[in-house]
Design a protein around this motif. Structure first.
Motif, short mmCIF file in Angstrom:
data_model
loop_
_atom_site.label_atom_id
_atom_site.label_comp_id
_atom_site.label_asym_id
_atom_site.label_seq_id
_atom_site.Cartn_x
_atom_site.Cartn_y
_atom_site.Cartn_z
N ALA A 180 21.26 16.60 16.75
CA ALA A 180 20.20 17.38 17.40
C ALA A 180 19.05 17.63 16.42
O ALA A 180 17.87 17.53 16.78
N GLU A 181 19.40 17.94 15.18
CA GLU A 181 18.36 18.16 14.15
C GLU A 181 17.63 16.86 13.83
O GLU A 181 16.41 16.85 13.65
N LEU A 182 18.36 15.76 13.79
CA LEU A 182 17.72 14.46 13.55
C LEU A 182 16.73 14.13 14.66
O LEU A 182 15.63 13.66 14.41
N ARG A 183 17.12 14.40 15.90
CA ARG A 183 16.24 14.15 17.06
C ARG A 183 14.98 15.02 16.95
O ARG A 183 13.88 14.57 17.21
N GLU A 184 15.15 16.28 16.54
CA GLU A 184 14.03 17.19 16.37
C GLU A 184 13.07 16.64 15.30
O GLU A 184 11.85 16.66 15.47
N MET A 185 13.63 16.15 14.20
CA MET A 185 12.80 15.59 13.13
C MET A 185 12.04 14.36 13.61
O MET A 185 10.85 14.20 13.32
N LEU A 186 12.73 13.50 14.34
CA LEU A 186 12.09 12.30 14.87
C LEU A 186 10.95 12.69 15.80
O LEU A 186 9.84 12.17 15.69
N ASP A 187 11.22 13.67 16.68
CA ASP A 187 10.20 14.10 17.64
C ASP A 187 8.98 14.70 16.96
O ASP A 187 7.86 14.56 17.44
N GLU A 188 9.20 15.39 15.82
CA GLU A 188 8.07 16.00 15.09
C GLU A 188 7.03 14.96 14.68
O GLU A 188 5.83 15.19 14.80
N ALA A 189 7.50 13.82 14.19
CA ALA A 189 6.57 12.84 13.63
C ALA A 189 6.29 11.67 14.57
O ALA A 189 5.40 10.87 14.29
N ASP A 190 7.02 11.59 15.69
CA ASP A 190 6.83 10.49 16.65
C ASP A 190 5.66 10.84 17.56
O ASP A 190 5.83 11.32 18.67
N LEU A 191 4.46 10.59 17.06
CA LEU A 191 3.26 11.04 17.75
C LEU A 191 3.03 10.36 19.09
O LEU A 191 2.50 10.96 20.01
N ASN A 192 3.41 9.08 19.22
CA ASN A 192 3.20 8.39 20.49
C ASN A 192 4.44 8.44 21.38
O ASN A 192 4.47 7.85 22.45
N LYS A 193 5.47 9.17 20.93
CA LYS A 193 6.68 9.44 21.72
C LYS A 193 7.37 8.17 22.23
O LYS A 193 7.82 8.10 23.37
N ASN A 194 7.49 7.16 21.34
CA ASN A 194 8.19 5.94 21.73
C ASN A 194 9.60 5.87 21.12
O ASN A 194 10.25 4.84 21.15
N GLY A 195 10.06 6.98 20.54
CA GLY A 195 11.42 7.04 20.03
C GLY A 195 11.59 6.52 18.61
O GLY A 195 12.71 6.37 18.13
N GLN A 196 10.48 6.23 17.95
CA GLN A 196 10.55 5.79 16.56
C GLN A 196 9.31 6.28 15.82
O GLN A 196 8.32 6.63 16.44
N ILE A 197 9.42 6.32 14.50
CA ILE A 197 8.30 6.79 13.68
C ILE A 197 7.72 5.57 12.95
O ILE A 197 8.34 5.03 12.05
N GLU A 198 6.54 5.15 13.39
CA GLU A 198 5.86 4.06 12.69
C GLU A 198 5.32 4.60 11.37
O GLU A 198 5.12 5.80 11.20
N GLN A 199 5.06 3.69 10.43
CA GLN A 199 4.56 4.12 9.13
C GLN A 199 3.28 4.93 9.27
O GLN A 199 3.11 5.96 8.61
N SER A 200 2.38 4.51 10.14
CA SER A 200 1.11 5.24 10.32
C SER A 200 1.37 6.66 10.83
O SER A 200 0.70 7.60 10.41
N GLU A 201 2.35 6.82 11.72
CA GLU A 201 2.69 8.16 12.22
C GLU A 201 3.26 9.02 11.10
O GLU A 201 2.92 10.19 10.98
N TYR A 202 4.12 8.42 10.29
CA TYR A 202 4.73 9.15 9.17
C TYR A 202 3.65 9.65 8.22
O TYR A 202 3.64 10.80 7.81
N LEU A 203 2.71 8.77 7.90
CA LEU A 203 1.63 9.14 6.96
C LEU A 203 0.72 10.19 7.58
O LEU A 203 0.30 11.13 6.90
#
Length: 100
Positions: free
Chosen positions: A43-66
């Motif tokens: 659940a915490e991992l999902r929350e972290m992913l959601d924080e940085a997943d700006l386009n909400k596609n279920g993954q964090i692209e490098q540009s989103e991370y930066l």
């Protein structure tokens, strides 16, 4: 204090993106944080992913991370579970001897 520039965050991202996909999944987050004293729950991992997943596609692209790390650095985002865990895990920047 260690300089936390974009190069540092790119290195951090690459250290988690072990397969060089250009994006992070929940499994990448789980793998990179499993050595912590108390690894995050799913659940915490999902929350972290959601924080940085700006386009909400279920993954964090490098540009989103930066973008996300830059927002944290400049105070645009105040509280972040992902940032907290990244600081705890002290994931070292990826230092590659060769090009990818």
């Amino acid at each position: 204090a260690e300089y936390m520039g974009m190069t540092y965050y790119v290195g951090q991202f690459k250290a988690m993106d072990t397969k060089g996909k250009g994006f992070l999944t929940i499994n990448d987050l789980r793998e990179s944080m499993k050595s912590l004293e108390s690894p995050p729950s799913d659940a915490e991992l999902r929350e972290m992913l959601d924080e940085a997943d700006l386009n909400k596609n279920g993954q964090i692209e490098q540009s989103e991370y930066l973008t996300f790390m830059s927002a944290l650095k400049h105070g645009v985002v105040a509280d972040s579970k992902l940032n907290y865990v990244m600081q705890q895990s002290k994931i070292p920047p990826h230092r590659s001897g060769g090009g990818v």
